[in-house]
Motif scaffolding. Structure first.
Motif, short mmCIF file in Angstrom:
data_model
loop_
_atom_site.label_atom_id
_atom_site.label_comp_id
_atom_site.label_asym_id
_atom_site.label_seq_id
_atom_site.Cartn_x
_atom_site.Cartn_y
_atom_site.Cartn_z
N ILE A 102 0.84 -1.20 0.00
CA ILE A 102 0.00 0.00 0.00
C ILE A 102 0.88 1.25 0.00
CG2 ILE A 102 -1.68 1.34 1.37
CD1 ILE A 102 -2.77 -1.42 2.35
N ALA A 103 1.96 1.22 0.79
CA ALA A 103 2.87 2.36 0.88
C ALA A 103 3.53 2.66 -0.46
CB ALA A 103 3.93 2.11 1.95
N VAL A 104 3.90 1.62 -1.19
CA VAL A 104 4.51 1.80 -2.52
C VAL A 104 3.52 2.47 -3.46
CG1 VAL A 104 5.36 0.58 -4.56
CG2 VAL A 104 6.20 -0.07 -2.30
N VAL A 105 2.27 1.99 -3.47
CA VAL A 105 1.23 2.57 -4.34
C VAL A 105 0.98 4.03 -3.96
CG1 VAL A 105 -1.20 2.42 -5.00
CG2 VAL A 105 0.14 0.33 -4.76
N LEU A 106 0.88 4.31 -2.65
CA LEU A 106 0.68 5.69 -2.20
C LEU A 106 1.87 6.57 -2.59
CD1 LEU A 106 -0.84 5.26 1.38
CD2 LEU A 106 -1.97 6.24 -0.63
N GLY A 107 3.08 6.03 -2.46
CA GLY A 107 4.27 6.78 -2.83
C GLY A 107 4.27 7.17 -4.30
N ILE A 108 3.86 6.23 -5.17
CA ILE A 108 3.77 6.52 -6.60
C ILE A 108 2.74 7.62 -6.86
CG2 ILE A 108 3.07 5.56 -8.84
CD1 ILE A 108 4.25 2.86 -7.85
N ALA A 109 1.57 7.52 -6.17
CA ALA A 109 0.50 8.51 -6.35
C ALA A 109 0.97 9.90 -5.91
CB ALA A 109 -0.74 8.09 -5.54
N VAL A 110 1.63 9.98 -4.75
CA VAL A 110 2.12 11.27 -4.25
C VAL A 110 3.20 11.82 -5.18
CG1 VAL A 110 3.40 12.38 -2.37
CG2 VAL A 110 1.53 10.81 -1.84
N GLY A 111 4.05 10.93 -5.70
CA GLY A 111 5.11 11.36 -6.61
C GLY A 111 4.57 12.04 -7.86
N PHE A 112 3.47 11.52 -8.39
CA PHE A 112 2.85 12.14 -9.57
C PHE A 112 2.04 13.38 -9.22
CE2 PHE A 112 3.24 7.83 -11.68
CZ PHE A 112 4.13 8.27 -12.64
N ALA A 113 1.32 13.33 -8.07
CA ALA A 113 0.42 14.42 -7.70
C ALA A 113 1.18 15.65 -7.19
CB ALA A 113 -0.58 13.94 -6.64
N ALA A 114 2.23 15.43 -6.40
CA ALA A 114 2.96 16.56 -5.81
C ALA A 114 4.47 16.28 -5.87
CB ALA A 114 2.51 16.77 -4.37
N PRO A 115 5.07 16.41 -7.06
CA PRO A 115 6.48 16.05 -7.23
C PRO A 115 7.43 16.78 -6.29
CG PRO A 115 5.46 16.59 -9.35
CD PRO A 115 4.47 16.89 -8.30
N ASP A 116 7.22 18.07 -6.07
CA ASP A 116 8.14 18.84 -5.22
C ASP A 116 8.08 18.35 -3.77
OD1 ASP A 116 9.02 20.37 -7.33
OD2 ASP A 116 7.43 21.87 -7.07
N PHE A 117 6.87 18.11 -3.29
CA PHE A 117 6.70 17.59 -1.93
C PHE A 117 7.30 16.18 -1.83
CE2 PHE A 117 3.99 14.92 0.86
CZ PHE A 117 4.38 15.46 2.08
N ALA A 118 7.09 15.38 -2.88
CA ALA A 118 7.57 13.99 -2.88
C ALA A 118 9.09 13.91 -2.76
CB ALA A 118 7.10 13.28 -4.15
N LYS A 119 9.78 14.85 -3.41
CA LYS A 119 11.25 14.84 -3.35
C LYS A 119 11.75 15.02 -1.90
CE LYS A 119 11.70 16.93 -7.89
NZ LYS A 119 12.07 18.17 -8.61
N GLU A 120 10.98 15.78 -1.11
CA GLU A 120 11.36 16.03 0.28
C GLU A 120 11.22 14.79 1.16
OE1 GLU A 120 12.67 18.99 1.10
OE2 GLU A 120 12.41 19.49 -1.01
N LEU A 121 10.54 13.75 0.64
CA LEU A 121 10.32 12.53 1.43
C LEU A 121 11.47 11.54 1.31
CD1 LEU A 121 6.54 11.94 0.56
CD2 LEU A 121 7.47 12.91 2.67
N LYS A 122 12.46 11.88 0.50
CA LYS A 122 13.57 10.95 0.26
C LYS A 122 14.26 10.47 1.55
CE LYS A 122 17.55 10.26 -2.76
NZ LYS A 122 18.41 10.84 -3.81
N PRO A 123 14.46 11.34 2.57
CA PRO A 123 15.11 10.86 3.80
C PRO A 123 14.40 9.69 4.48
CG PRO A 123 15.06 13.26 3.74
CD PRO A 123 14.24 12.79 2.58
N LEU A 124 13.09 9.54 4.27
CA LEU A 124 12.37 8.42 4.87
C LEU A 124 12.92 7.09 4.33
CD1 LEU A 124 8.67 9.68 4.76
CD2 LEU A 124 10.21 9.63 6.72
#
Length: 460
Positions: A28-50
């Motif tokens: 589920i986390a992988v699917v959500l990560g893909i969705a967030v990556g497409f929907a909000a790319p700038d925000f998604a880049k900030e999640l890399k430290p996780l």
């Protein structure tokens, strides 16, 4: 009448079931990560430290696990020659498989010509030189790098080969001590239990790590890189699949009599971890535990798995082959077969010691091109955008190659319990997800008491 009260063993099953929810959460986390990556790319880049943080937590556990596994395996075997036999056989097999992987990559690469039609821009050129500068140094530095600065620095610096060297010294020393060393072996076994229990706790952070890693990579690359470089990606994935299904599948069936798909199903959770983190190192501790649970002796597992993670890089070999051909075609500097073979043999040596960390293949590619054909280094930047996706396939192939190598070495040295293998793959002896250890495995008990393979693996 009283037998109804004996139905208390239902409690452990409930605990074991909870780990299924963990891996469902990872999906589920992988699917959500893909969705967030497409929907909000700038925000998604900030999640890399996780994602980076989770892989760091796993890597924190690798050195102590390898140390305990090798010390227990080597220290409990009576004959020193047996350890040398396993190590020599493993290295010979790794070199042979590297040549096979290179050959398959060459054949497919020369058929599909993946780089034709690509155009190089000025912005891309500097990337290759940066990667080459960050790459590993020459073979002499690599060999000297295996020797740790101090006895404990191998653990603090997280170097797999340094840990392997220290563990071998300790294992041989305990072997020479005979019965005097048995209390120390028992102590190491207790430490191993503790370390695996900590690892089981760390794995509960996997969904957070998977979400951050996947969101960041989609946010950084989007669909543009995938569309533009689809040919090499598809070609690379097909080549790796052919290598696993045809070469490795045939080997494990003919040598060990094991069905590849049943074997891969047994390692399903490890594959999920690798896909979500893009690093085969995230599954290394679990691979050690699962191979022992399967019925391969602790000695074979302890030597083959850690060594394979540095020397048996089948996916990386295929990647280096196809990426080199892609860059040569894209820059309109196609290489003849002789040049291709010379470059790839050079890279095969350069890649040894590149651990299963995301991005290491790109650095080896850049350094190899710079040393052998500098004119092609400018083209490395062409595949930076999709390297993360190729890294996943690379890691999966490396991991599968090492898992199968462990079974094959165990079979050739007669250090595998074939009856247990069949029971485990049939689901009759489930893996303990809570402790990641099986203290009731016959070979574990024999080795823990200092009898090595003399009981369960008497044939050896």
């Amino acid at each position: 009448m009283t037998s109804a009260a004996d139905m208390a063993p239902a409690a452990p099953k409930a605990k074991r079931d909870r780990t299924h929810y963990l891996y469902i959460a990872v999906i589920i986390a992988v699917v959500l990560g893909i969705a967030v990556g497409f929907a909000a790319p700038d925000f998604a880049k900030e999640l890399k430290p996780l994602g980076t943080g989770f892989v760091s937590l796993i890597k924190m556990m690798i050195s102590p696990i390898i140390f305990c596994t090798i010390v227990l395996g080597v220290g409990s075997v009576r004959q020193v020659a047996k350890v040398g036999k396993v190590g020599g056989l493993a290295l010979g097999y790794f070199i042979a498989m590297s040549f096979v992987a290179l050959a398959i990559g060459l054949i497919v690469g020369n058929i599909i010509h993946p780089g034709s039609g690509m155009h190089l821009t000025e912005a891309v050129k500097g990337v290759g030189h940066d990667q080459a500068a960050a790459a590993a140094e020459g073979p002499v530095d690599f060999v000297l790098g295996i020797i740790p600065t101090t006895f404990v620095s191998a653990f603090t610096e997280g170097e797999v080969l340094q840990t392997l060297l220290v563990a071998l010294f300790v294992g041989f020393a305990l072997q020479a001590m005979g019965r005097t060393g048995e209390p120390i072996l028992r102590g190491v076994q207790h430490i191993q239990r503790l370390v695996f229990r900590v690892l089981a706790m760390v794995l509960w952070a996997a969904p957070i790590g998977a979400f951050g890693a996947m969101a960041a990579v989609i946010g950084e690359t989007g669909m543009d890189a995938l569309k533009a470089l689809g040919t090499i990606m598809v070609g690379f994935y097909i080549t790796c699949a052919l290598f696993i299904l045809v070469v490795l599948g045939t080997l494990i069936r003919l040598v060990a009599g094991i069905n590849l798909f049943r074997f891969m199903k047994y390692l399903g959770r490890e594959y999920l971890l690798i896909v979500s983190t893009s690093s085969s190192e995230s599954a290394l501790p679990r691979l050690i535990a699962k191979m022992e649970h399967l019925g391969v002796s602790r000695q074979v597992v302890g030597i083959t798995v850690p060594t394979g993670y540095s020397f048996n890089l089948d996916g990386t070999m295929i990647y280096l082959t196809m990426a080199s051909l892609f860059i040569a075609d894209a820059m309109d500097q196609p290489m003849g077969i002789g040049q291709q073979i010379g470059l790839l043999l050079f890279m095969m040596v350069a890649s040894k010691g590149a651990a299963g960390v995301s991005g290491s293949g790109l650095a080896v590619l850049a350094s190899g091109l710079q040393s052998h054909k500098p004119a092609l280094v400018d083209g490395v930047g062409l595949i930076v955008g999709i390297d993360r996706f190729m890294s996943e396939c690379r890691a999966l192939t490396n991991f599968t190659g090492n898992a199968i190598a462990t079974v094959l070495i165990g079979t050739w040295t007669k250090e595998i319990d074939k009856e247990r293998v069949n029971q485990v793959l049939a689901g009759q002896l489930p893996f303990d997800e809570k402790t990641l250890l099986d203290d009731h495995a016959p070979h574990a008990e024999a080795e823990a008491s200092g009898q090595g393979g003399e009981k369960e693996f008497a044939k050896a």
